[in-house]
Design a protein around this motif. Structure first.
Motif, PDB file in Angstrom:
ATOM      1  N   ILE A 145      22.845  22.034  26.115  1.00 28.83           N
ATOM      2  CA  ILE A 145      21.497  22.484  26.467  1.00 28.83           C
ATOM      3  C   ILE A 145      20.569  21.266  26.489  1.00 28.83           C
ATOM      4  CG2 ILE A 145      21.751  24.818  25.585  1.00 28.83           C
ATOM      5  CD1 ILE A 145      20.333  23.919  23.036  1.00 28.83           C
TER       6      ILE A 145
ATOM      7  N   SER B 101      16.449  19.580  26.264  1.00 24.93           N
ATOM      8  CA  SER B 101      15.036  19.651  25.892  1.00 24.93           C
ATOM      9  C   SER B 101      14.297  18.531  26.618  1.00 24.93           C
ATOM     10  CB  SER B 101      14.840  19.520  24.379  1.00 24.93           C
ATOM     11  OG  SER B 101      15.308  18.257  23.918  1.00 24.93           O
TER      12      SER B 101
ATOM     13  N   GLU C 245      12.533  23.487  26.095  1.00 26.86           N
ATOM     14  CA  GLU C 245      13.722  23.319  25.258  1.00 26.86           C
ATOM     15  C   GLU C 245      14.694  24.469  25.502  1.00 26.86           C
ATOM     16  OE1 GLU C 245      12.631  23.309  21.136  1.00 26.86           O
ATOM     17  OE2 GLU C 245      10.972  24.678  21.436  1.00 26.86           O
ATOM     18  N   ASN C 246      15.936  24.237  25.040  1.00 21.51           N
ATOM     19  CA  ASN C 246      17.023  25.211  25.213  1.00 21.51           C
ATOM     20  C   ASN C 246      17.268  25.531  26.686  1.00 21.51           C
ATOM     21  OD1 ASN C 246      17.349  25.450  22.384  1.00 21.51           O
ATOM     22  ND2 ASN C 246      15.709  26.994  22.302  1.00 21.51           N
TER      23      ASN C 246
ATOM     24  N   LYS D 298      19.292  25.475  30.134  1.00 19.34           N
ATOM     25  CA  LYS D 298      20.660  25.371  30.627  1.00 19.34           C
ATOM     26  C   LYS D 298      20.689  24.747  32.016  1.00 19.34           C
ATOM     27  CE  LYS D 298      22.343  29.355  27.998  1.00 19.34           C
ATOM     28  NZ  LYS D 298      22.989  30.698  28.067  1.00 19.34           N
TER      29      LYS D 298
ATOM     30  N   SER E 209      25.202  19.657  17.666  1.00 17.65           N
ATOM     31  CA  SER E 209      23.995  18.823  17.530  1.00 17.65           C
ATOM     32  C   SER E 209      24.234  17.374  17.901  1.00 17.65           C
ATOM     33  CB  SER E 209      23.426  18.908  16.105  1.00 17.65           C
ATOM     34  OG  SER E 209      23.042  20.233  15.809  1.00 17.65           O
TER      35      SER E 209
END
Length: 473
Positions: A149, A151, A161-162, A164, A190
């Protein structure tokens, strides 16, 4: 009988020997191979061959990982390993056991991979405008095939953010401003990779600022257009065009005023001033009306000049439109009379041997005006002021009057009769001064025992007193 007993003994012995032979011949399950596939940083897939029991017994499997039992009594030949540590060596041991407790063991080792960061990617900024831009970037691939993903920060501020998708439209930007875009690709563990791009929004080409327009010096055939400066927000050079009733009369002006000439009297006009830079314009309109035709020109004469006064005479200023004409008088720039309807005016209390400029403004009811000026000089002091006689009487037309005949009416500032002072009088001529009184005052003066009065006059720059006697008729 003995024979029958021997037969049963023999059969029992045979069967007993046969059962012991079967227990001694029970074999463990067959050997089998283990395969490890799909190894990642935290998972792996175990598959192994089926262990065949020679006696056809059911075989169960126990799986251990680094001597820790994960599963037992498995009847299947596969197992998913999870929650492994990255870049770690593991030993898998699988024990196949039949129901008689016979077992066969197979083992192998494998190593999990390092959990890598998502791959690098490039960022492109397109469709850059004054307040917007379009971001597009390449997809970042995770080495372990995990989801990624994104940001996005803009000058250090998180704007998305998040994500796709691999694109983002930026809006509400400030024109002519540099922006730093940072896009961070992050996997489920992460692990992240970032890419940066700097761009500058376009400068907004704004129109010149609003400004004010005023119309001054309006006459019957001209007017002066004035306007405040129109500042261009981008610092561009501003010039001005002037339109009169939608027709351009001046273009490319750098000054802040323009004189309109050749206009028609008593006519309404629309003036438009346009401030312009290289591309954009700002317009301001103003409506005005020319005055009527002014009164005709006239001559001025100065008569009866003394050391402290003079008589101003001028021709009647005839208005071509038939409007009433009024006169305003100025001496050395100071207004001394306004709305005057006569064409004669007496100047008093002047300074001897002094030059004066008299201006007469003839104006009609529409405000149109004609101006003329004249210059004269008062005489030096000669000390010959005399009051010849003073009469008080009742005139059948104007009422009760006091009439003084004297050598110079223009130098007198006040007249006092029996302790009553008068200063609102009219110099009817250079040698005549008159003013009205009430009937009560007339009767008072008529019964006065002394019939005495005095006046104040100017001579040589000084105010002097002069006493006289009067006659009541």
């Amino acid at each position: 009988m003995k024979k029958i007993l021997f037969f049963f003994v023999f059969v029992n012995l045979f069967m007993s020997c046969s059962s012991d032979s079967e227990e001694e011949l029970n074999l463990p399950p067959s050997k089998f191979e283990i395969a490890v596939s799909g190894v990642t940083d935290t998972t792996a897939e175990l598959n192994w061959e089926e262990a065949i029991d020679p006696e056809k017994s059911i075989v169960y499997y126990q799986v251990s990982l680094n001597e820790k039992v994960l599963e037992s009594e498995l009847s299947v030949t596969s197992l998913s390993l999870v929650d492994l540590e990255e870049k770690t060596k593991y030993t898998v041991k699988i024990t196949a056991t039949d129901k008689e407790g016979e077992s066969t063991v197979s083992s192998m080792t494998f190593t999990t991979v390092l959990n890598g960061e998502p791959s690098g990617f490039t960022v492109e900024v397109s469709e850059i405008k004054e307040t917007s831009a379009q971001l597009n970037w390449g997809a970042s691939k995770d080495p372990e095939g995990k989801a990624v993903i994104y940001s996005v920060t803009l000058n250090g501020e998180m704007v998305a953010e998040n994500l796709k998708e691999t694109s983002l439209s930026l809006s509400d930007l400030t024109n002519k401003t540099e922006y730093k875009v940072v896009i961070i690709a992050t996997d489920v563990d992460s692990k992240s990779t970032k890419s940066e791009k700097t761009f500058t929004t376009l400068e907004t080409n704004l129109a010149p600022n609003k400004f004010e327009v005023t119309i001054g010096d309006i006459t019957n055939n001209s007017a002066k257009v004035l306007w405040t400066e129109s500042i261009d927000p981008n610092g561009d050079v501003v010039t001005y065009d002037v339109y009169l009733n939608e027709s351009v009369v001046a273009s490319g002006l750098e000054t802040l005023n323009y004189v309109l000439e050749g206009l028609e009297s008593t006519t309404s006009y629309v003036v438009k001033v346009v401030s312009k830079d290289l591309k954009l314009t700002t317009e301001v309109e103003k409506t005005f009306e020319t005055t009527s035709n002014p009164p005709a020109g006239f001559n001025i004469e100065i008569d009866n000049i003394s050391d402290s006064g003079a008589l101003v005479n001028w021709d009647d200023a005839v208005d071509p439109d038939g409007d009433n004409v009024f006169y305003d008088l100025y001496i050395n720039g100071e207004e001394i009379a306004t709305g005057w309807t006569n064409s004669i005016y007496g100047l008093t209390s002047l300074t001897p041997n002094t030059e004066y400029v008299v201006k007469v403004v003839a104006r009609d009811t529409s405000g149109a005006a004609t101006i003329n000026t004249v210059t004269f000089k008062t005489k030096p002091v000669d000390g010959s002021f005399t009051v010849l006689n003073v009469d008080i009487y009742k005139d059948q037309y104007v009422g009760y009057l006091v009439v003084l005949k004297l050598t110079d009416s223009f130098v007198v500032s006040s007249v006092t009769i029996d302790n009553t002072t008068f200063d609102g009088f009219f110099a009817a001529a250079p040698d005549v001064l008159n003013f009205g009184i009430t009937e009560e005052q007339y009767n008072e003066f008529l019964t006065s025992a002394e019939n005495k009065g005095s006046l104040k006059y100017s001579s040589g720059g000084k105010e002097l007193d002069y006493e006289f006697t009067y006659n009541v008729k």
